[in-house]
Design an enzyme around this catalytic site. Structure first.
Site, PDB file in Angstrom:
ATOM      1  N   LYS A   1       2.586  -3.368   7.125  1.00  0.00           N
ATOM      2  CA  LYS A   1       2.850  -3.533   5.683  1.00  0.00           C
ATOM      3  C   LYS A   1       4.259  -3.041   5.336  1.00  0.00           C
ATOM      4  CE  LYS A   1       0.458  -4.792   2.843  1.00  0.00           C
ATOM      5  NZ  LYS A   1       0.134  -6.161   2.312  1.00  0.00           N
TER       6      LYS A   1
ATOM      7  N   TYR B   1      -1.569  -0.787  10.942  1.00  0.00           N
ATOM      8  CA  TYR B   1      -1.689  -1.453   9.634  1.00  0.00           C
ATOM      9  C   TYR B   1      -0.513  -1.092   8.729  1.00  0.00           C
ATOM     10  CZ  TYR B   1      -3.106  -1.915   4.724  1.00  0.00           C
ATOM     11  OH  TYR B   1      -3.118  -2.183   3.375  1.00  0.00           O
TER      12      TYR B   1
ATOM     13  N   THR C   1       0.819  -1.216   0.000  1.00  0.00           N
ATOM     14  CA  THR C   1       0.000   0.000   0.000  1.00  0.00           C
ATOM     15  C   THR C   1       0.851   1.263   0.000  1.00  0.00           C
ATOM     16  OG1 THR C   1      -1.465   1.261   1.459  1.00  0.00           O
ATOM     17  CG2 THR C   1      -0.080  -0.345   2.524  1.00  0.00           C
ATOM     18  N   ASP C   2       0.267   2.367  -0.460  1.00  0.00           N
ATOM     19  CA  ASP C   2       0.968   3.660  -0.388  1.00  0.00           C
ATOM     20  C   ASP C   2       1.015   4.181   1.040  1.00  0.00           C
ATOM     21  OD1 ASP C   2      -1.711   4.334  -0.104  1.00  0.00           O
ATOM     22  OD2 ASP C   2      -1.690   5.959  -1.565  1.00  0.00           O
ATOM     23  N   GLU C   3       0.242   3.555   1.949  1.00  0.00           N
ATOM     24  CA  GLU C   3       0.206   4.054   3.332  1.00  0.00           C
ATOM     25  C   GLU C   3       1.542   3.881   4.044  1.00  0.00           C
ATOM     26  OE1 GLU C   3      -3.390   3.163   5.516  1.00  0.00           O
ATOM     27  OE2 GLU C   3      -4.490   2.853   3.654  1.00  0.00           O
TER      28      GLU C   3
HETATM   29  P1  NAD Z   1      -9.098  -7.886   2.074  1.00  0.00           P
HETATM   30  O1  NAD Z   1      -9.110  -7.658   3.554  1.00  0.00           O
HETATM   31  O2  NAD Z   1     -10.356  -7.669   1.298  1.00  0.00           O
HETATM   32  O3  NAD Z   1      -8.616  -9.384   1.770  1.00  0.00           O
HETATM   33  C1  NAD Z   1      -7.589 -10.009   2.471  1.00  0.00           C
HETATM   34  C2  NAD Z   1      -7.725 -11.509   2.264  1.00  0.00           C
HETATM   35  O4  NAD Z   1      -6.618 -12.154   2.935  1.00  0.00           O
HETATM   36  C3  NAD Z   1      -9.006 -12.109   2.826  1.00  0.00           C
HETATM   37  O5  NAD Z   1      -9.601 -12.952   1.865  1.00  0.00           O
HETATM   38  C4  NAD Z   1      -8.526 -12.901   4.039  1.00  0.00           C
HETATM   39  O6  NAD Z   1      -9.329 -14.046   4.313  1.00  0.00           O
HETATM   40  C5  NAD Z   1      -7.114 -13.287   3.632  1.00  0.00           C
HETATM   41  N1  NAD Z   1      -6.226 -13.543   4.780  1.00  0.00           N
HETATM   42  C6  NAD Z   1      -6.064 -12.762   5.892  1.00  0.00           C
HETATM   43  N2  NAD Z   1      -5.167 -13.327   6.722  1.00  0.00           N
HETATM   44  C7  NAD Z   1      -4.725 -14.480   6.117  1.00  0.00           C
HETATM   45  C8  NAD Z   1      -3.787 -15.476   6.463  1.00  0.00           C
HETATM   46  N3  NAD Z   1      -3.117 -15.422   7.623  1.00  0.00           N
HETATM   47  N4  NAD Z   1      -3.579 -16.489   5.603  1.00  0.00           N
HETATM   48  C9  NAD Z   1      -4.272 -16.568   4.431  1.00  0.00           C
HETATM   49  N5  NAD Z   1      -5.184 -15.656   4.062  1.00  0.00           N
HETATM   50  C10 NAD Z   1      -5.408 -14.618   4.892  1.00  0.00           C
HETATM   51  O7  NAD Z   1      -7.915  -6.978   1.529  1.00  0.00           O
HETATM   52  P2  NAD Z   1      -7.757  -6.234   0.116  1.00  0.00           P
HETATM   53  O8  NAD Z   1      -8.357  -4.886   0.233  1.00  0.00           O
HETATM   54  O9  NAD Z   1      -8.191  -7.135  -0.969  1.00  0.00           O
HETATM   55  O10 NAD Z   1      -6.178  -6.041   0.064  1.00  0.00           O
HETATM   56  C11 NAD Z   1      -5.328  -7.053  -0.481  1.00  0.00           C
HETATM   57  C12 NAD Z   1      -3.885  -6.623  -0.370  1.00  0.00           C
HETATM   58  O11 NAD Z   1      -3.689  -5.398  -1.050  1.00  0.00           O
HETATM   59  C13 NAD Z   1      -3.431  -6.386   1.074  1.00  0.00           C
HETATM   60  O12 NAD Z   1      -2.129  -6.880   1.206  1.00  0.00           O
HETATM   61  C14 NAD Z   1      -3.469  -4.876   1.227  1.00  0.00           C
HETATM   62  O13 NAD Z   1      -2.497  -4.459   2.161  1.00  0.00           O
HETATM   63  C15 NAD Z   1      -3.124  -4.428  -0.173  1.00  0.00           C
HETATM   64  N6  NAD Z   1      -3.677  -3.121  -0.580  1.00  0.00           N
HETATM   65  C16 NAD Z   1      -4.989  -2.829  -0.417  1.00  0.00           C
HETATM   66  C17 NAD Z   1      -5.485  -1.599  -0.850  1.00  0.00           C
HETATM   67  C18 NAD Z   1      -6.958  -1.244  -0.727  1.00  0.00           C
HETATM   68  O14 NAD Z   1      -7.340  -0.122  -1.019  1.00  0.00           O
HETATM   69  N7  NAD Z   1      -7.840  -2.162  -0.360  1.00  0.00           N
HETATM   70  C19 NAD Z   1      -4.635  -0.685  -1.438  1.00  0.00           C
HETATM   71  C20 NAD Z   1      -3.296  -1.027  -1.611  1.00  0.00           C
HETATM   72  C21 NAD Z   1      -2.838  -2.248  -1.180  1.00  0.00           C
END
Ligand code: NAD
Length: 351
Positions: free
Chosen positions: A164, A160, A135-137
């Site tokens: 990350k 969080y 993430t950009d955070e």
């Molecule tokens: P999300 O919370 O919707 O999905 C996360 C998934 O990971 C879920 O399906 C969960 O069951 C699974 N999970 C959690 N812990 C686990 C473990 N120990 N073992 C196996 N599976 C596990 O998250 P998202 O919004 O889809 O984000 C996905 C990735 O992208 C993350 O790494 C997040 O940091 C990154 N990200 C998200 C955003 C955003 O805006 N949502 C932006 C940039 C980066």
């Protein structure tokens, strides 16, 4: 050439978009690894779960033995690592799971990826990639001007983003020290279909549909840079397959909006598509206590991925938001099940 992908966190918001794209638009094989926490939802994978190129494994990325067996059996060419605890407000209420999954889990997965890669034959060894999705955070908060670039110093502010940032550092170190072929991406805020309703955009759409208050944190002027989730999935596949190993790429949509602008835009679309006899949806906006340590502004310079890999987002904020609202209107059973079960719309992360 058809490749074999492991996608961790593939039952989550972004992971499921990646998997739907991999199965729907390519010939690659996919094995989803997901623990199915509160945020994981197999209904988000239903459109592709009938494919013979799709496989699902319910497992924790921190379970080294299970990952070792899976790597040996499935023989991935590319690991796209999205599994994480992802909600800032939950990290304020309870950081432990964030440390466990995002840091310890990523460490454990890196160890198994390294073991697998070291045992590969030369051609497969050349193909292998570990792609860490972040993430950009991790860069902290910006003032009114400036953008996050790949070389911006890390300054994470929430549990969080700190977790990350730690995982980003581990991935970079496994490349530098052990030569594991990694690529890394840091992306701005995503929105779109199948987004868990604790996050700003789906929460506002659903609350507005139900005539409930639209809780805006603080003065509503915090700025986020929004990217439609399918554009992110497209960028991720580009980096996973064509990115240069050892490099990181920032991904963003050049869509800076204050939270208040986002909520008002949702209200305007709903006024048109689902007018409320009680009056315009904006009347439901309520200002609530700000998030502790709320970062003021995020904005991404996505120049590198554009120049080097030719990626550009297809959706503007206006087109992507309209698609998103339309999806929530057309799929009440997807979010209705969540709202009547694991998350009922309560405020999280007040500390
Ligand atoms: P999300 O919370 O919707 O999905 C996360 C998934 O990971 C879920 O399906 C969960 O069951 C699974 N999970 C959690 N812990 C686990 C473990 N120990 N073992 C196996 N599976 C596990 O998250 P998202 O919004 O889809 O984000 C996905 C990735 O992208 C993350 O790494 C997040 O940091 C990154 N990200 C998200 C955003 C955003 O805006 N949502 C932006 C940039 C980066």
């Amino acid at each position: 050439m058809s490749l074999r992908f492991i996608v961790t966190g593939g039952a989550g918001f972004i992971g499921s978009a990646v998997v739907r794209k991999l199965i729907g638009e390519t010939q690659h094989d996919v094995c989803v690894v997901d623990k199915l926490t509160y945020a994981g939802n197999l209904a988000s994978l239903a459109p592709v779960s009938g494919s013979s190129r799709y496989r699902f494994e319910q497992a924790d990325i921190g379970d080294g033995e299970c990952m070792r067996t899976l790597f040996a059996e499935f023989k991935p060419d590319i690991v796209m690592h999205l599994a994480a605890e992802s909600h800032v407000d939950r990290s304020i209420d309870g950081p432990r799971d964030f440390i466990q999954t995002n840091i310890v889990g990523t460490f454990s997965l890196l160890q198994e990826a390294l073991r697998h890669w070291r045992n590969l034959e030369s051609e497969a060894r050349k193909r292998f990639r570990f792609h860490h999705i972040s993430t950009d955070e991790v860069f902290g908060s910006l003032g009114e001007k400036g953008f996050f670039r790949e070389d911006t110093a890390y300054q994470p502010n929430s549990p969080y983003s700190a977790s990350k940032a730690a995982s980003d550092h581990l991935v970079r170190a496994w490349h530098h020290t052990y030569h594991l072929p990694v690529v890394m991406t840091n992306c701005s805020n995503n929105y779109g279909p199948y987004h868990f309703p604790e996050k700003l955009i789906p929460l506002m759409i659903i609350n507005a549909l139900e005539g409930k208050p639209l809780p805006v944190y603080g003065n509503g002027l915090n700025v986020r840079d929004w990217l439609y989730v399918d554009d992110h999935a497209d960028a991720l596949l580009t980096v996973a397959t064509a990115g240069k190993t050892g490099e990181s790429y920032n991904i963003g949509g050049h869509n800076e909006k204050t939270n208040l602008e986002v909520v008002k835009a949702i209200c305007a679309i709903l006024d048109e598509l689902r007018p409320d006899p009680e009056g315009p949806h904006e009347r439901l906006i309520t200002y609530v206590t700000d998030r502790p340590g709320h970062d003021a502004r995020y904005a991404i310079d996505a120049g590198k991925i554009g120049r080097e890999l030719g990626w550009a987002p297809k959706e503007t904020f206006e087109t992507g938001l309209r698609r998103t609202v339309e999806w929530y209107l057309a799929n009440p059973s997807w979010w209705g099940d969540i709202r009547s079960g694991v998350y009922r719309g309560e405020r999280l992360g007040v500390a």
